[in-house]
Design a protein around this motif. Structure first.
Motif, PDB file in Angstrom:
ATOM      1  N   VAL A 149      -3.667   4.389  -1.125  1.00 23.93           N
ATOM      2  CA  VAL A 149      -4.677   4.050  -0.127  1.00 23.93           C
ATOM      3  C   VAL A 149      -4.860   5.236   0.390  1.00 23.93           C
ATOM      4  O   VAL A 149      -3.806   5.963   1.130  1.00 23.93           O
ATOM      5  CB  VAL A 149      -4.242   2.976   0.870  1.00 23.93           C
ATOM      6  N   PRO A 179       0.799  -1.323   0.113  1.00 20.86           N
ATOM      7  CA  PRO A 179      -0.074  -0.028  -0.046  1.00 20.86           C
ATOM      8  C   PRO A 179       0.768   1.237  -0.067  1.00 20.86           C
ATOM      9  O   PRO A 179       1.921   1.267   0.521  1.00 20.86           O
ATOM     10  CB  PRO A 179      -0.866  -0.118   1.213  1.00 20.86           C
ATOM     11  N   TYR A 230       0.023   4.881   0.928  1.00 20.88           N
ATOM     12  CA  TYR A 230      -0.800   5.701   1.752  1.00 20.88           C
ATOM     13  C   TYR A 230      -0.572   7.343   1.624  1.00 20.88           C
ATOM     14  O   TYR A 230       0.650   7.847   1.370  1.00 20.88           O
ATOM     15  CB  TYR A 230      -0.506   5.642   3.451  1.00 20.88           C
ATOM     16  N   GLN A 262      -6.388   8.711   2.665  1.00 25.02           N
ATOM     17  CA  GLN A 262      -6.563   8.929   4.068  1.00 25.02           C
ATOM     18  C   GLN A 262      -7.180  10.434   4.293  1.00 25.02           C
ATOM     19  O   GLN A 262      -6.625  10.938   3.669  1.00 25.02           O
ATOM     20  CB  GLN A 262      -5.404   8.316   5.011  1.00 25.02           C
TER      21      GLN A 262
END
Length: 466
Positions: free
Chosen positions: A140, A83, A85, A142
């Motif tokens: 990913v 991933p 982020y 956030q």
């Protein structure tokens, strides 16, 4: 649990930011930047990554500038599939910038092949646009200020850093066997009084701190960029000329658009056509409209009749034929086009056609590196090579200070003073020589901090048996 850090970039340079954190059973990278600038730095991009990529389990990004994300396609091409982020705006900007970077890498390799100036018989791009696209499924996203877990014992939180849309300060909380430790990465910090972006968030505690030092030796002039911009524009218009503003597509273009709109609304410059001739700049501007909670203009953008990114004078030019139509434009208008240092992009054909006219004005709105066309124009060179031709520089050249996206020394210190306790170690990164040394001295002398200016590829043990 032992925790160590390895400096794979952003150490002794303002480029290639990569910080590898090893907790023993979990390794992750903070930022994954491309080395840019000098040849010896750029050649590092071709080095094999210094660890098996099946052992690295995650990447955490601070923001979308290429010196922080530009190595991602190379990383994925070598086998990383974990991933990545980042904030949502960073992911969207990264897609724009990485695709463009991949295309440029391909074009440069093809040009070198045709002209035969490469040392290699068959020069290859560092990565392609297709390689860049392979990165996108790994993002990913956030939210700001909402902790998320990347490992059962590791939690990450993003805080506003300013600088560009989506840019974040990263706090990593690691839970050891006996105690918790906080690692804080400043990323690139923005200005405290930027009219568009939020100021950098003050963080109260860090056990280990990484702080950028891009302008660690510089105090910005207390200028009024809007007033300076108005003066340069009206001066040019009084001569019956056209204004060209070379501008970086992400961040700087939107800030210039904001100031021009404000000046028009207040009657400080006339309402003339404003051409934004930069496909990447247009794409980035659309993201400011999409991510309204990531900046301070949400109330401004709610105005239905006109706002900085949508008003009657504003013309967005994506197509190349539209761009070329401006070559014959005469009279009062403003063209905003990339690149910011006039090193490439569409702004070159505007300069090619409009520099010879003494009525026209060229306004530079950012730092101009040594050797760039922008720097040579500011220094008064009478002829500038564009497309292989010597173009006479008869236009009036202006430079506006105060539009930088980087915190200066005073603002870096202001952010550092937000910590209620001294970090155990503060790493001075993302700076060169004097930049880093002066900031380290200030932090040592004024705050009593223990600072380290790390070397490229240096490894440091941060904690033992926590």
């Amino acid at each position: 649990m032992n925790i160590s850090a390895k400096f794979l970039g952003g150490a002794g340079s303002v480029t290639g930011s990569k910080y590898l954190i090893d907790t023993g059973d979990f390794e992750f990278l903070v930022d994954c930047g491309l080395f840019q600038g000098r040849r010896e730095l750029r050649e590092r991009n071709w080095d094999k990554f210094p660890m098996p990529l099946d052992q690295m389990e995650a990447v955490i990004l601070t923001h979308a500038h290429l010196d922080h994300i530009g190595y991602l396609p190379r990383l994925v091409k070598q086998g990383f599939n974990g991933p990545i982020y980042c904030t949502e705006a960073t992911a969207e900007l990264a897609k724009i910038l990485l695709l463009d970077s991949g295309k440029l890498q391909e074009e440069e390799a093809e040009y070198a092949r045709k002209k035969g100036f490469s040392r290699h018989k068959n020069p290859q791009p560092l990565y392609t646009a297709e390689d860049a696209e392979a990165v996108f499924p790994l993002f990913v996203t956030q939210d700001f200020e909402k902790p998320f877990s990347i490992h059962p014992k590791i939690t990450v939180t993003y805080y506003h850093a300013g600088h560009i849309l989506g840019a974040a300060i990263v706090k990593v909380l690691i839970e050891g066997d006996t105690q918790k430790k906080r690692l804080v990465f400043s990323g690139d910090l923005g200005r405290f009084h930027d009219p568009i972006l939020y100021p950098p968030t003050l963080i109260p505690k860090a056990d280990i701190l990484w702080i950028e030092s891009t302008y660690g030796d510089r105090i910005a002039t207390k200028s009024r960029p809007g007033e300076e911009l108005a003066a340069a524009i009206t001066d040019t218009f009084d001569r019956g000329g056209l204004v060209i503003i070379p501008s970086f597509a992400v961040g700087r273009t939107q800030l210039v658009m904001y100031h021009i709109f404000q000046l028009m609304q207040k009657g400080k410059i006339p309402k003339v056509p404003v051409f934004v001739d930069s496909p990447m700049g247009i794409n980035a501007t659309e993201l400011y409209m999409k991510f309204r909670n990531d900046h301070q203009l949400s109330a401004v953008l709610e105005e239905e009749d006109a706002h900085p990114f949508d008003h009657p004078q504003l013309k967005y030019y994506r197509k190349q034929e539209d761009s070329k139509s401006l070559n014959e434009f005469r009279g009062n208008a403003i063209i905003i086009s990339a690149s910011g240092m006039a090193t490439g992009g569409r702004v070159l054909h505007h300069l090619y056609h409009h520099l010879p006219n003494p009525k026209n004005g060229v306004i530079f709105v950012g730092f101009q590196a040594e050797g760039t066309r922008g720097r040579r124009l500011i220094e008064g060179e009478k002829f500038i090579t564009i497309y292989g031709n010597q173009v006479p520089n008869e236009a009036k050249i202006y430079q506006i200070d105060g539009l930088s996206a980087h915190a200066d020394q005073e603002e870096l210190m202001e952010w550092a003073e937000g910590f209620t306790e001294s970090p155990k170690i503060t790493f001075i990164v993302h700076g060169e020589g004097k930049n880093s040394e002066e900031l380290a001295h200030k932090l040592d002398f004024e705050l009593g901090w223990r600072t380290i200016i790390p070397n490229y590829l240096e490894s440091v043990l941060l904690f033992e048996n926590i």
